[in-house]
Write an enzyme that holds these catalytic residues in place. Sequence first.
Site, PDB file in Angstrom:
ATOM      1  N   ASP A 272       0.832  -1.192   0.000  1.00 28.52           N
ATOM      2  CA  ASP A 272       0.000   0.000   0.000  1.00 28.52           C
ATOM      3  C   ASP A 272       0.871   1.247   0.000  1.00 28.52           C
ATOM      4  OD1 ASP A 272      -2.716   1.168   0.312  1.00 28.52           O
ATOM      5  OD2 ASP A 272      -1.882   1.912   2.188  1.00 28.52           O
TER       6      ASP A 272
ATOM      7  N   GLU B  99       1.245  -0.614  -5.277  1.00 31.40           N
ATOM      8  CA  GLU B  99       0.064   0.259  -5.319  1.00 31.40           C
ATOM      9  C   GLU B  99       0.574   1.647  -5.704  1.00 31.40           C
ATOM     10  OE1 GLU B  99      -2.844   3.158  -3.858  1.00 31.40           O
ATOM     11  OE2 GLU B  99      -1.175   2.620  -2.540  1.00 31.40           O
TER      12      GLU B  99
ATOM     13  N   ASP C  82     -11.156   1.681  -1.949  1.00 34.67           N
ATOM     14  CA  ASP C  82     -11.253   3.111  -1.636  1.00 34.67           C
ATOM     15  C   ASP C  82     -12.142   3.866  -2.623  1.00 34.67           C
ATOM     16  OD1 ASP C  82      -9.705   3.178   0.675  1.00 34.67           O
ATOM     17  OD2 ASP C  82      -7.827   3.432  -0.424  1.00 34.67           O
TER      18      ASP C  82
END
Length: 455
Positions: free
Chosen positions: A256, A303, A354
């Site tokens: 992430d 990511e 998200d």
Amino acid sequence: LPLSALPSRHGIGDLGPEAYRFVDWLQSAGVTWWQMLPVGPIGPGNSPYASSSAFAGEPLYLSLERLCEDGLLGSSDLSGARELRTGNVKYGVVRKFKEPVLERAFAAWKGKRRTAAYKHFCEREAHWLDAWADRPMPSSDEDQGLRERFLQFEFQRQWDALRAYAADRGVRLIGDAPIFVGRDSVDVATRPELFRLEPDGSPSVLTGCPPDAMNADGQLWGHPHYDWEAHRAENYGWWRARMRRQVDLFDVVRVDHFIGFRNAWEVKGGAETAREGFWAHTPGEEILDALRDELGGLPLIAEDLGSVTDEVLALRDAYGLPGMRVLQWGFSPRSFHAPHAVPENSIVYPATHDNDTCVGWWRGLDARDKKRFRIATLGEGKTVGSTMCRTAFCTRAHTAIVQLQDLLGLGRATRTNTPGTATGNWVWRASRADLTAGRARRLHELLDATDRLTP
């Protein structure tokens, strides 16, 4: 699909029968990857990204059915409140029911002889387990350390069993590792020298990301920044151990905020927003070299979303890591995420956790981008979820991941997370009725038609 979003009779998805049923459903549909969110202890706001440990597992994910099969619970312990069986995750209700039941399982286990497997687990994982089990707690007692070790041992046992079951059916697991850890985490408390802290322990520098079109003040995550010189001095030992733990759980791990391996947004400690920050260099090559040495390779997904620069892309490509493309951002002119621009070495998503669901996204799209969407996909708004899934499968990306909500064509009320909001996130849960044989058959046909079935 987050583990928490599985159906379950006990209020939150877990490592029990419904997880196995979901693996069976994936196999029947021809799906070979299941991506989850972080599975560590759930943090403030019920966020899996604000965990109190970068190594431990969340005890709420333990299956009571499995504990019953092991003789640690009775059948009467499995009768939860009716409100737990369906609907969104009600974290407070789940804890009120499940934690006392887990305490009864611990009491039953405590009276038994310690197994060699338990002793081996405690020895193997002592580098993080001891600090986690013996951490200060408001309700600590003489059994705390033993109880916490038991819960983590059971988490490992149940996890290993599910992962092996999935592997036997051709389904592999993708995990998620947040680049930063919480300021109140055990990691910061036990290794403060690895973080940039004031003498009183508060962060001297906070993490976040700069203002953008979605957040005028940026995002202030509030995690302490790493002291990279301290990490370099120990040859990135903490990072090696952390990612070793992740690949012990998952086949591939999404990193992430991969941008943070090249540049990290630094905000002065005590700031109320992320507006007054700046980009600071991160020794990404050194970190990735250490991880590759430790793991024998880099089973990672970058990511690479947000403030991506040429330097970030160069770092990603130098290590051969697949990046991410999100189709919801792909229908404005010259978009990096356009379906026709998706490269082979990437993971393509209609949307991530998200994002809004595709149905919710469509309703907020302007007329120009709706027109571009229809032309590019030959799709119609009323079938936007299925159109986006089909479009993802038709790209050149070697892997396509879709949210179950989008596969089901669900609306905004089922959105997993809205960044920048503190409540109402991480609660959606699937039902057994969602995972039908007919839906699996149609998905299998789509994967076959787009040549995505494994030979």
